[in-house]
Design a protein around this motif. Structure first.
Motif, short mmCIF file in Angstrom:
data_model
loop_
_atom_site.label_atom_id
_atom_site.label_comp_id
_atom_site.label_asym_id
_atom_site.label_seq_id
_atom_site.Cartn_x
_atom_site.Cartn_y
_atom_site.Cartn_z
N SER A 60 12.42 -81.69 56.12
CA SER A 60 11.69 -80.91 55.13
C SER A 60 10.42 -81.63 54.70
O SER A 60 9.38 -80.99 54.46
CB SER A 60 12.58 -80.63 53.92
OG SER A 60 13.71 -79.86 54.27
N LEU B 131 11.37 -70.28 56.84
CA LEU B 131 12.15 -71.25 57.60
C LEU B 131 13.48 -71.45 56.91
O LEU B 131 13.57 -71.55 55.68
CB LEU B 131 11.40 -72.59 57.67
CG LEU B 131 12.20 -73.80 58.16
CD1 LEU B 131 12.46 -73.71 59.66
CD2 LEU B 131 11.47 -75.10 57.83
N HIS C 231 9.44 -73.78 48.57
CA HIS C 231 10.52 -74.51 49.21
C HIS C 231 11.67 -74.66 48.21
O HIS C 231 11.48 -75.19 47.11
CB HIS C 231 10.05 -75.89 49.67
CG HIS C 231 11.13 -76.71 50.29
ND1 HIS C 231 11.69 -76.41 51.51
CD2 HIS C 231 11.79 -77.82 49.85
CE1 HIS C 231 12.62 -77.30 51.82
NE2 HIS C 231 12.71 -78.16 50.82
N SER D 76 10.64 -71.31 52.39
CA SER D 76 11.49 -72.27 53.09
C SER D 76 12.75 -72.50 52.25
O SER D 76 12.67 -72.70 51.03
CB SER D 76 10.75 -73.59 53.31
OG SER D 76 11.62 -74.59 53.80
#
Length: 560
Positions: A253, A239, A338, A374
């Motif tokens: 997020s 993403l 992330h 991400s």
């Protein structure tokens, strides 16, 4: 049909207003030209060779005029076009000066050659465009006449005309409901305020049961029709989230991070560039980096690469992929990496860009291995997020951006030209975003609301409450991460507190790592390693201080 009789002198005429035709009476003897309706024409050029000889100079002069005007208009548009006007004007002056020098040097033959070339180009450019007539020309156009106006009483034009053929031609009937093709209003706004969904609270608020990340989708928000927009993370490579500061990027997020945190078997690998946004997940993250430390970030990317290679070897030769049914067999739990504010790494030079390229390559192979990457940034530009990384992170979440170029970086090239522009979100549209999946067009939505109060604010902290439930679920499942090479929180705070005391005694708000280590009585490398493990950012250049070190605010961020 309505008609009137008008007399003029010795003659009379009948005028039919329905057909707009004049019918002379017997008394009037009109001239032939009035009967035929033909106009006198000017004398034409003689036919044959003589006509061609006379017409050639005229056509040549007309073409030169049209070509010269077209060239001037093209040059004018090119110079007046937005962007780089000064450079274009300079180029024009250089070309003109160079042409004059060449002509003066090669005179008179150069001038003659330039004139011939220019006139030839003007003749070619000024050639009249040939238009193709439509094959389905109307009968009136084919006959060279003018179509009579439609009568008011609903009868067809052919029936109303007295001198027209008496063939029965039915007037076209409007289509019925069964044959009407509905024309839908465009769903993409070409300007103005972008319609988004209503604000809503995240469904994770108040949830205490575990999440199965392999089957349960992440709810990104609600679209303009009130329908939820959801996606299952496994099976997608990654993403990309982009938006300016204050657009709601962090809350969006947290929707995904809290969802994964509630799965007691999923692993969180977090890179907190600002050392502020991801502090809630400190006790449940399997890997966490606080601060823009390129070396530590490179080590985390190396570890992820090694894990992907291990999983690839585990399923080699088998037509399977890691799913919720076999992840235990291959010891391959779901991993979410992330990276928050990736620009803090990619703008550090060549090493940062190489790490971003490595992330892009990992995203291209992790789809079937239970790994999801991400990336979030407040500067969605090609210099920050390489195009290869943008393309491989197939899920897009475009929050409010500064311009159409940033919107294209997040949503994909060409999306702004089709009307999907995240820069058209207004400041009062909190959480407004475009979500684009692997297939289909972007969908405008409003992300779910998660309250994260500041220190001086009261009220619930949704993220902290969700993480508390996630911690209990992981404790029951015995999946809480073991802090490898990381001292207890009290020891980490003690190291940062001693460093702050040393700065306070010295009366400064910044110190190089050499001076700080000497003031604390530590070895330079040991102090750097201890502060890095504690979560303080790596040493960086300081204004007015020789060498790398830390500001007071770098240490105070850990204490908060």
């Amino acid at each position: 049909m309505t008609a009137e009789l008008h007399t003029a002198g010795s003659g009379a005429e009948v005028i039919d207003f329905a057909s707009r035709r004049r019918t002379p009476t017997v008394e009037e003897v009109p001239e032939p030209e009035l009967i035929t309706g033909r106009r006198r024409k000017l004398p034409t050029l003689p036919a044959g060779v003589g006509g061609v000889v006379l017409a050639a100079p005229k056509n040549c002069v007309c073409r030169i005029g049209r070509g010269t005007k077209k060239g001037g208009d093209t040059w004018g548009h090119w110079v007046r076009e937005k962007g780089h006007r000064v450079e274009r004007a300079k180029k024009t002056l250089w070309w003109a000066a160079g042409t004059l020098v060449v002509l003066a040097w090669t005179a008179p033959f150069g001038i003659i050659a330039a004139a011939v070339v220019g006139l030839t180009a003007a003749v070619v450019a000024g050639a009249p465009a040939k238009t193709k007539k439509s094959a389905a020309a109307s009968p009136v156009e084919a006959g060279g006449g003018v179509a009579p106006p439609a009568p008011v009483d609903g009868t067809s034009t052919v029936e109303a005309g007295a001198s027209m053929p008496t063939e029965s031609v039915e007037a076209p009937t409007p289509p019925t409901d069964a044959t009407t093709v509905p024309v839908q209003a465009p769903s993409v706004p070409r300007g103005g305020r972008v319609p988004v969904g209503p604000p809503s609270t995240s469904p994770l608020v108040g949830r205490t049961t575990a999440v199965d990340v392999w089957t349960e989708p992440v709810r990104w928000g609600i679209d303009a029709y009130g329908a939820p927009v959801e996606t299952v993370l496994p099976g997608n490579p990654g993403l990309l989230t982009g938006g300016v500061s204050g657009s709601g990027k962090s809350v969006a997020s947290h929707q995904m991070l809290c969802h994964v945190a509630l799965d007691p078997h999923a692993q969180l690998w977090l890179v907190d560039g600002k050392m502020l946004e991801l502090v809630h997940y400190e006790d449940i993250a399997h890997r966490r980096l606080g601060g823009p430390d390129l070396d530590a970030f490179g080590e985390m990317v190396d570890d992820l690469d090694a894990e992907i290679q291990r999983r690839t070897r585990a399923i080699a030769g088998k037509t399977v992929k890691i799913t919720g049914r076999n992840w235990q067999q291959y010891d391959a739990p779901f991993i979410l990496l992330h990276v928050d504010e990736i620009q803090l790494f990619t703008l550090q030079g060549k090493e940062g860009k190489e790490l971003a390229q490595r992330l892009a390559l990992l995203a291209s192979v992790c789809r079937a291995l239970g790994v999801f990457i991400s990336v979030a940034t407040q500067r969605p530009e090609d210099s920050v997020v390489p195009p290869l990384l943008c393309n491989n992170l197939v899920l897009k979440l475009g929050m409010r951006t500064e311009d159409a170029a940033q919107s294209n970086t997040v949503l994909g090239n060409g999306m702004a030209g089709r009307g999907y522009r995240s820069d058209r979100f207004t400041g009062d549209q909190k959480g407004a975003a475009y979500f684009r999946g692997e297939v289909g067009d972007p969908t405008a939505l409003t992300t779910g609301f998660l309250r994260i109060p500041d220190e001086d604010e009261g009220g619930p902290d949704h993220v902290r409450d969700i993480v508390a439930h996630a911690t209990e679920l992981r404790r029951e499942a015995e999946t809480l991460p073991v802090a490898d090479n990381r001292p207890p929180r009290a020891d980490r705070l003690e190291v940062a507190s001693d460093a702050l005391d040393a700065m306070e005694e010295a009366g400064v708000d910044r110190m190089s790592r050499v001076d700080l280590a000497a003031a604390m009585g530590w070895d330079e490398e040991e102090l750097r390693s201890a502060l890095t493990r504690a979560g303080v950012c790596s040493p960086h250049p300081l204004a007015g201080v020789s060498g790398r070190g830390w500001y007071r605010k770098d240490l105070a961020a850990l204490m908060r």
